[in-house]
Design a protein around this motif. Structure first.
Motif, PDB file in Angstrom:
ATOM      1  N   UNK A   9       3.753   5.627  -5.819  1.00 29.97           N
ATOM      2  CA  UNK A   9       3.667   5.606  -7.287  1.00 29.97           C
ATOM      3  C   UNK A   9       2.571   6.553  -7.769  1.00 29.97           C
ATOM      4  N   UNK A  10       1.511   6.688  -6.986  1.00 30.76           N
ATOM      5  CA  UNK A  10       0.420   7.572  -7.396  1.00 30.76           C
ATOM      6  C   UNK A  10       0.856   9.031  -7.414  1.00 30.76           C
ATOM      7  N   UNK A  11       1.802   9.387  -6.593  1.00 33.74           N
ATOM      8  CA  UNK A  11       2.276  10.769  -6.560  1.00 33.74           C
ATOM      9  C   UNK A  11       2.973  11.145  -7.861  1.00 33.74           C
ATOM     10  N   UNK A  12       3.574  10.199  -8.532  1.00 35.55           N
ATOM     11  CA  UNK A  12       4.321  10.468  -9.754  1.00 35.55           C
ATOM     12  C   UNK A  12       3.494  10.236 -11.013  1.00 35.55           C
ATOM     13  N   UNK A  13       2.252   9.828 -10.894  1.00 35.18           N
ATOM     14  CA  UNK A  13       1.417   9.550 -12.059  1.00 35.18           C
ATOM     15  C   UNK A  13       0.429  10.681 -12.287  1.00 35.18           C
ATOM     16  N   UNK A  14      -0.175  10.574 -13.424  1.00 35.27           N
ATOM     17  CA  UNK A  14      -1.254  11.485 -13.763  1.00 35.27           C
ATOM     18  C   UNK A  14      -2.463  11.124 -12.898  1.00 35.27           C
ATOM     19  N   UNK A  15      -3.289  12.076 -12.550  1.00 34.90           N
ATOM     20  CA  UNK A  15      -4.443  11.839 -11.672  1.00 34.90           C
ATOM     21  C   UNK A  15      -5.438  10.871 -12.321  1.00 34.90           C
ATOM     22  N   UNK A  16      -5.621  10.964 -13.620  1.00 36.02           N
ATOM     23  CA  UNK A  16      -6.563  10.099 -14.317  1.00 36.02           C
ATOM     24  C   UNK A  16      -6.086   8.648 -14.266  1.00 36.02           C
ATOM     25  N   UNK A  17      -4.777   8.429 -14.486  1.00 35.70           N
ATOM     26  CA  UNK A  17      -4.234   7.070 -14.438  1.00 35.70           C
ATOM     27  C   UNK A  17      -4.294   6.504 -13.031  1.00 35.70           C
ATOM     28  N   UNK A  70      -6.610   7.169 -10.781  1.00 34.20           N
ATOM     29  CA  UNK A  70      -7.996   6.786 -10.542  1.00 34.20           C
ATOM     30  C   UNK A  70      -8.320   5.482 -11.280  1.00 34.20           C
ATOM     31  N   UNK A  71      -7.819   5.303 -12.466  1.00 31.45           N
ATOM     32  CA  UNK A  71      -8.050   4.045 -13.194  1.00 31.45           C
ATOM     33  C   UNK A  71      -7.403   2.858 -12.501  1.00 31.45           C
ATOM     34  N   UNK A  72      -6.231   3.039 -11.905  1.00 30.53           N
ATOM     35  CA  UNK A  72      -5.569   1.972 -11.166  1.00 30.53           C
ATOM     36  C   UNK A  72      -6.365   1.573  -9.923  1.00 30.53           C
ATOM     37  N   UNK A  73      -6.969   2.546  -9.254  1.00 30.43           N
ATOM     38  CA  UNK A  73      -7.739   2.252  -8.062  1.00 30.43           C
ATOM     39  C   UNK A  73      -8.993   1.442  -8.379  1.00 30.43           C
ATOM     40  N   UNK A  74      -9.672   1.747  -9.474  1.00 33.76           N
ATOM     41  CA  UNK A  74     -10.876   1.027  -9.841  1.00 33.76           C
ATOM     42  C   UNK A  74     -10.587  -0.320 -10.476  1.00 33.76           C
ATOM     43  N   UNK A  99       0.832  -1.213   0.000  1.00 34.09           N
ATOM     44  CA  UNK A  99       0.000   0.000   0.000  1.00 34.09           C
ATOM     45  C   UNK A  99       0.861   1.255   0.000  1.00 34.09           C
ATOM     46  N   UNK A 100       1.940   1.225   0.774  1.00 32.48           N
ATOM     47  CA  UNK A 100       2.827   2.374   0.819  1.00 32.48           C
ATOM     48  C   UNK A 100       3.495   2.596  -0.527  1.00 32.48           C
ATOM     49  N   UNK A 101       3.922   1.529  -1.185  1.00 37.04           N
ATOM     50  CA  UNK A 101       4.578   1.665  -2.487  1.00 37.04           C
ATOM     51  C   UNK A 101       3.596   2.138  -3.551  1.00 37.04           C
ATOM     52  N   UNK A 102       2.357   1.652  -3.503  1.00 36.20           N
ATOM     53  CA  UNK A 102       1.361   2.117  -4.469  1.00 36.20           C
ATOM     54  C   UNK A 102       1.063   3.592  -4.253  1.00 36.20           C
TER      55      UNK A 102
END
Length: 116
Positions: free
Chosen positions: A101-109, A111-115, A95-98
């Motif tokens: 990784x979310x901090x360095x990604x686009x917000x749309x990507x 959100x797609x990873x979470x769903x 969870x910490x690593x994910x």
């Protein structure tokens, strides 16, 4: 299934009652053999019906078996606890690593990873 359970306990009850009726004679239990009790000066004894002695010896045997098995399975329980602790730590690390990784990604990507 409930009737099978009731039938089983009825058979067990009938068996215990028949053992009690057949073994009503009084027996005397001594703590030590006579030679040792005379030597030590301890003459402890008790008189009980034989069926009580039989049932108490079965109960003590079951208790000893349960304790023995509980002690034998200690290593399996401790291994299970250690494995669960490792799994919990691994999930927390994932969870910490994910999250990093979310901090360095686009917000749309993200959100797609979470769903997905």
């Amino acid at each position: 299934m409930r009737y099978i359970r009731y039938a089983f306990w009825a058979v067990v009850g009938i068996g215990l009652i028949s053992v009690a009726i057949a073994n009503r004679g009084i027996v005397t239990l001594h703590l030590f053999p006579e030679a040792i009790s005379d030597l030590l000066g301890l003459n402890h004894n008790i008189s009980l019906p034989l069926f009580i002695v039989i049932l108490m010896s079965v109960a003590v045997g079951l208790l000893i078996g349960f304790v023995w098995e509980w002690l034998r399975e200690h290593k399996f329980r401790s291994e299970k606890n250690r494995t669960q602790k490792e799994l919990k730590n691994t999930k927390r690390e994932i969870r910490r690593m994910k999250g990093s990784q979310k901090e360095h990604k686009d917000e749309v990507l993200a959100l797609l990873d979470e769903t997905g």
